[in-house]
Design a protein around this motif. Structure first.
Motif, PDB file in Angstrom:
ATOM      1  N   ASN A  58      -1.578 -12.538  47.124  1.00 10.84           N
ATOM      2  CA  ASN A  58      -2.502 -12.824  46.028  1.00 10.84           C
ATOM      3  C   ASN A  58      -3.033 -11.545  45.378  1.00 10.84           C
ATOM      4  N   ILE A  59      -3.075 -10.429  46.103  1.00  7.75           N
ATOM      5  CA  ILE A  59      -3.479  -9.157  45.502  1.00  7.75           C
ATOM      6  C   ILE A  59      -2.506  -8.763  44.389  1.00  7.75           C
ATOM      7  N   ASP A  60      -1.218  -9.017  44.602  1.00  9.16           N
ATOM      8  CA  ASP A  60      -0.217  -8.701  43.581  1.00  9.16           C
ATOM      9  C   ASP A  60      -0.388  -9.592  42.351  1.00  9.16           C
ATOM     10  N   VAL A  61      -0.792 -10.840  42.584  1.00 10.01           N
ATOM     11  CA  VAL A  61      -1.025 -11.745  41.451  1.00 10.01           C
ATOM     12  C   VAL A  61      -2.203 -11.237  40.623  1.00 10.01           C
ATOM     13  N   THR A  62      -3.275 -10.841  41.305  1.00 12.30           N
ATOM     14  CA  THR A  62      -4.436 -10.308  40.588  1.00 12.30           C
ATOM     15  C   THR A  62      -4.042  -9.111  39.731  1.00 12.30           C
ATOM     16  N   ALA A 118      -1.113  -8.480  38.446  1.00 15.21           N
ATOM     17  CA  ALA A 118      -0.290  -8.926  37.326  1.00 15.21           C
ATOM     18  C   ALA A 118      -1.134  -9.535  36.208  1.00 15.21           C
ATOM     19  N   LEU A 119      -2.322 -10.041  36.550  1.00 14.43           N
ATOM     20  CA  LEU A 119      -3.177 -10.691  35.559  1.00 14.43           C
ATOM     21  C   LEU A 119      -4.145  -9.725  34.879  1.00 14.43           C
ATOM     22  N   ALA A 143       3.120 -16.010  27.617  1.00 15.82           N
ATOM     23  CA  ALA A 143       2.847 -14.677  28.155  1.00 15.82           C
ATOM     24  C   ALA A 143       2.402 -14.759  29.602  1.00 15.82           C
ATOM     25  N   ILE A 144       1.595 -15.765  29.920  1.00 11.56           N
ATOM     26  CA  ILE A 144       1.151 -15.943  31.304  1.00 11.56           C
ATOM     27  C   ILE A 144       2.345 -16.261  32.194  1.00 11.56           C
ATOM     28  N   ARG A 175       6.412 -14.913  36.366  1.00 11.09           N
ATOM     29  CA  ARG A 175       7.832 -14.904  36.759  1.00 11.09           C
ATOM     30  C   ARG A 175       8.286 -13.511  37.196  1.00 11.09           C
ATOM     31  N   GLU A 176       7.632 -12.468  36.677  1.00 10.21           N
ATOM     32  CA  GLU A 176       7.946 -11.122  37.144  1.00 10.21           C
ATOM     33  C   GLU A 176       7.711 -10.998  38.641  1.00 10.21           C
ATOM     34  N   LEU A 177       6.733 -11.774  39.159  1.00 13.75           N
ATOM     35  CA  LEU A 177       6.425 -11.753  40.585  1.00 13.75           C
ATOM     36  C   LEU A 177       7.218 -12.796  41.364  1.00 13.75           C
TER      37      LEU A 177
END
Length: 447
Positions: A373-377, A379-380, A411-412, A417-419
């Protein structure tokens, strides 16, 4: 501020002056004010006010500092006192010579038996009870004291000073406005004797709380508070109002503040926006600066623990635990917050890095790899969301909901999808009748 539904104003405001009374009446009876639903006051006597002043002097004179793995000297005395006088710690055992021998406690303990944290010799005349729904589990009652409640103001001042801002206060003006945007919450007008008789208000931007939605901007413009506190959601709603006021700063807490959201707010209000990590149980803990959250109080020892309650190695993420005795009715020994970070140091000051307001959650990428979830944060970060929630279904597909931010769903989805790779991703706004969300969640994978 301290809620006290059955006290008189004389009991709520022992140091109220005539000028303070006029300001309080003006705020309560303001023709364009909200429908305040609570009366509260700071309950500071002269001796209690002097205690808060001493706390502020000590805070500015001695920033928080300790060596890695070595608790400050005052911790030993606090642990001795708690083991002797506080039921829950006396029952659970340990020794003052080794803080790590003290079993950690947490929100479940507080929810189950809040009385057990009160010292045997505590005088209950000044007892305050805060109710918090939180984001980590069932609602809890937090027992507090007037000094602990007003000590938040010196901590705010310390965070503001790091950004070159001074909270002045003084009679005849409003110093702080707490701004919420919720279905329902307690709202009030009050006076702070610690701030020299300045006003403090808490308002809910939900239009149903006002006689006319246009009154929200009119009332806040008339108050012209020095400082606004709230969360990214309430500030996003505030930014949409036709306000003319120019606060000195905004303090954001309770939700993750994305960089794009901070930049939008700083542009809108032309002032610093400070991200503060805080809990109802402890008050302000740290504020964002450079590459982490710098610890604010010098009377709060911060650890990062693994699941077994052992201190994590430097740079290793774990659950934040707090030790401190500022609140006479809730001294904390290794109190697990439910929040996660890694502990580091910058110029001798403890810093929390990779701070997240919930336990780590690992999602499944399309190619079988883990997505933290840190990687998701991260990316946002480019999106100015005030609020968001990502859920992974049992089949691996994703549902992303957001509030605020001038972005397109494409865009979201592209950023996610990059992740995650080639996962089905459904995006859309949070429904207007949903006020609280969990940022990250997932179902158990399908068998």
């Amino acid at each position: 501020m301290v809620a006290a539904a059955h006290l008189s104003d004389a009991e709520r405001f022992p140091l109220l002056t005539e000028a303070g009374r006029r300001l309080l009446d003006h705020l309560r009876e303001h023709p364009r004010g909200p429908r305040f639903n609570m009366r509260c006051g700071d309950r500071l006597t002269q001796s209690l006010r002097e205690s808060v002043l001493r706390y502020q002097t000590n805070l500015f004179g001695a920033p928080p500092a300790w060596r890695p793995g070595e608790a400050p000297p005052w911790v030993h005395e606090l642990v001795e006192r708690c083991l002797a006088r506080v039921p829950i710690y006396r029952r659970r055992g340990g020794t003052a010579d080794d803080l790590t021998s003290i079993p950690p406690v947490g929100r479940d303990d507080l929810a189950r038996e809040p009385w057990s944290f009160v010292p045997d010799d505590a005088l209950l005349d000044d007892l305050i009870v805060y109710y918090t729904s939180g984001t980590h589990g069932r609602p809890i009652d937090v027992l507090s004291h007037p000094v602990a409640a007003s000590a938040r103001i010196p901590l705010y001042r310390a965070a503001l000073a790091a950004h070159g801002v001074e909270l002045q206060g003084g009679e005849g003006r409003v110093a702080i406005a707490f701004v919420c945007s919720q279905k329902t919450t307690l709202t009030w007008a009050s006076i702070s004797s610690f701030l020299g008789g300045a006003g403090i208000v808490k308002v809910n931007l939900n239009p149903s709380e006002w006689r006319d939605p246009a009154d929200r901007a009119a009332f806040l413009d008339d108050c012209a508070p020095e400082l606004l506190t709230g969360d990214p959601l309430s500030f996003a709603d505030l930014a949409a109002l036709p306000l003319r006021m120019r606060p000195k700063a905004l303090i954001s807490s309770a939700m993750h503040l994305l960089p794009a959201t901070r930049a939008m707010l700083e542009e809108r209000f032309r002032c610093p926006v400070i991200d503060v990590y805080s809990t109802c149980e402890s008050g302000p803990i740290a504020f964002a600066k450079r590459d982490g959250f710098r610890v604010l109080p010098n009377d709060l020892y911060v650890e990062v623990l693994d699941k077994e309650g052992h201190p994590c190695a430097a740079g290793e993420r774990g659950e934040i635990a707090l030790t401190g005795g500022r609140n006479l009715f809730f001294p904390m020994l290794r109190y697990r917050t439910g929040d996660w970070a890694a502990l580091g140091y910058e110029d001798g000051t403890p810093v929390l890095r990779d701070l997240e307001g919930r336990a780590p959650l690992v999602f499944a990428g399309a190619d079988g790899r883990d997505v933290n979830n840190i990687d998701v944060t991260a990316a946002l970060r480019p999106f100015a969301f005030a609020q968001f929630a990502l859920h992974q279904n049992a089949d691996g597909s994703l549902r992303f909901r957001y509030r605020g931010g001038d972005v397109r769903n494409e865009a979201i989805a592209s950023a996610l999808r990059e992740l995650f790779g080639d996962r089905a991703i459904e995006t859309g706004p949070i429904p207007p009748d949903v006020w609280k969300t969990i940022p990250y969640s997932r179902d158990a994978p399908a068998a």
